[in-house]
Design an enzyme around this catalytic site. Structure first.
Site, mmCIF file in Angstrom:
data_model
loop_
_atom_site.group_PDB
_atom_site.id
_atom_site.type_symbol
_atom_site.label_atom_id
_atom_site.label_comp_id
_atom_site.label_asym_id
_atom_site.label_seq_id
_atom_site.Cartn_x
_atom_site.Cartn_y
_atom_site.Cartn_z
ATOM 1 N N LYS A 224 0.491 -1.342 -3.376
ATOM 2 C CA LYS A 224 1.528 -0.336 -3.148
ATOM 3 C C LYS A 224 2.824 -0.739 -3.853
ATOM 4 C CE LYS A 224 -0.696 2.700 -0.678
ATOM 5 N NZ LYS A 224 -0.557 3.063 0.724
ATOM 6 N N ARG A 258 -7.286 -1.893 4.628
ATOM 7 C CA ARG A 258 -7.845 -1.078 3.537
ATOM 8 C C ARG A 258 -7.389 -1.709 2.223
ATOM 9 N NH1 ARG A 258 -6.317 3.242 0.243
ATOM 10 N NH2 ARG A 258 -8.010 4.727 -0.225
#
Length: 275
Positions: A224, A258
């Site tokens: 991210k 995840r």
């Protein structure tokens, strides 16, 4: 905590110890691995690798959610997925498959192909028939926090305290999901979606204040931008930093991670369990 297992179409996931969800993007335009696994053959090879490295769940997504991505409709998603789900089920019958979609029609297709979980980044907001469809399948549902539309999902719209805002959002959505008869609910705070760098880090620091310990929480921080951009690095060059944050969230109660990098995360989970 009263949750300990998830019923994934008759297969139970024991959440007394953290589990890994390996990411399989069958997209040509995902931000870090677009086009790498969008054929049946490359997908099978990648899934075999992730299972071997310790992934319990494989999360298949045909829609890119990076900023400025092209929005596909459900028919295009289904075309992209093709026979990948049924092929994986045939090749790896015990693997749990999560379908990353916000379209009820794609969920219906995935259910027929054999999926075990529904991972909806929209919290049911992008398709009015999503909750009803998930209820029909009886599958566990990953409820993510996101802004109100596909095109505004990355805009910074939260001015209030991020934890209060998310808990309010979750409590409203959980009530709706319960009304439809959906029993197994996993919460996802939606790292990187409409949140500042500071808010993402606050979520990590106060992770244990989400859901008040009533529901399992999934953490998806892999590659991210709030991690790599402030460091001036690429998404592929922040593995060490990511694992430190993974460990912090495991210590604060994260149940599912995840991830793209399964092997590195397995070491982090093993370290957490052994300590």
């Amino acid at each position: 905590m009263h949750f300990s297992t998830l019923n994934c179409r008759g297969q139970l996931i024991d959440l007394s110890q953290p589990k890994m969800m390996g990411i399989l993007n069958v997209t040509p335009d995902s931000f870090s691995d677009g086009g790498s696994f969008n054929t049946e053959k490359t997908a099978l090879v990648q899934v075999e690798k992730m299972i071997g490295e310790g992934a319990t769940i494989i999360d298949i997504g045909a829609q890119s959610t990076r900023p400025n991505a092209q929005l596909l409709d459900s028919k295009d998603e289904i075309l992209r997925i093709g026979k990948i789900i049924s092929s994986l089920k045939k090749e790896f019958p015990h693997v749990l498959i999560s379908l990353d979609t916000f379209f009820s029609e794609t969920v219906q297709f995935g259910f027929k192909e054999g999926i075990n979980l529904v991972n909806d980044i929209s919290g049911g907001m992008y398709d009015d028939e999503m909750y009803e469809t998930v209820a029909y399948t009886g599958l566990p549902y990953v409820l993510m926090h996101v802004n109100g539309s596909y095109h505004s999902m990355h805009e910074k719209l939260i001015d209030d305290d991020i934890i209060l805002k998310l808990n309010h959002y979750f409590s409203e959505k959980i009530q709706l999901l319960r009304g439809f008869g959906i029993k197994d609910i996993i919460l996802d705070p939606g790292f990187g979606f409409g949140k500042t760098v500071a808010q993402n880090h606050q979520l990590i620091q106060e992770f244990n204040q989400l859901s008040f310990g009533q529901f399992p929480i999934l953490a998806g921080i892999s590659r991210k931008s709030f991690i790599y951009k402030p460091l001036g690095k690429s998404p592929l060059d922040v593995e060490e930093e990511t694992q430190k944050l993974h460990l912090k969230m495991l210590e604060k109660g994260a149940k599912i991670l995840r991830v793209h990098d399964v092997a590195a995360t397995k070491k982090t989970i093993d370290h957490f369990i052994s300590n």
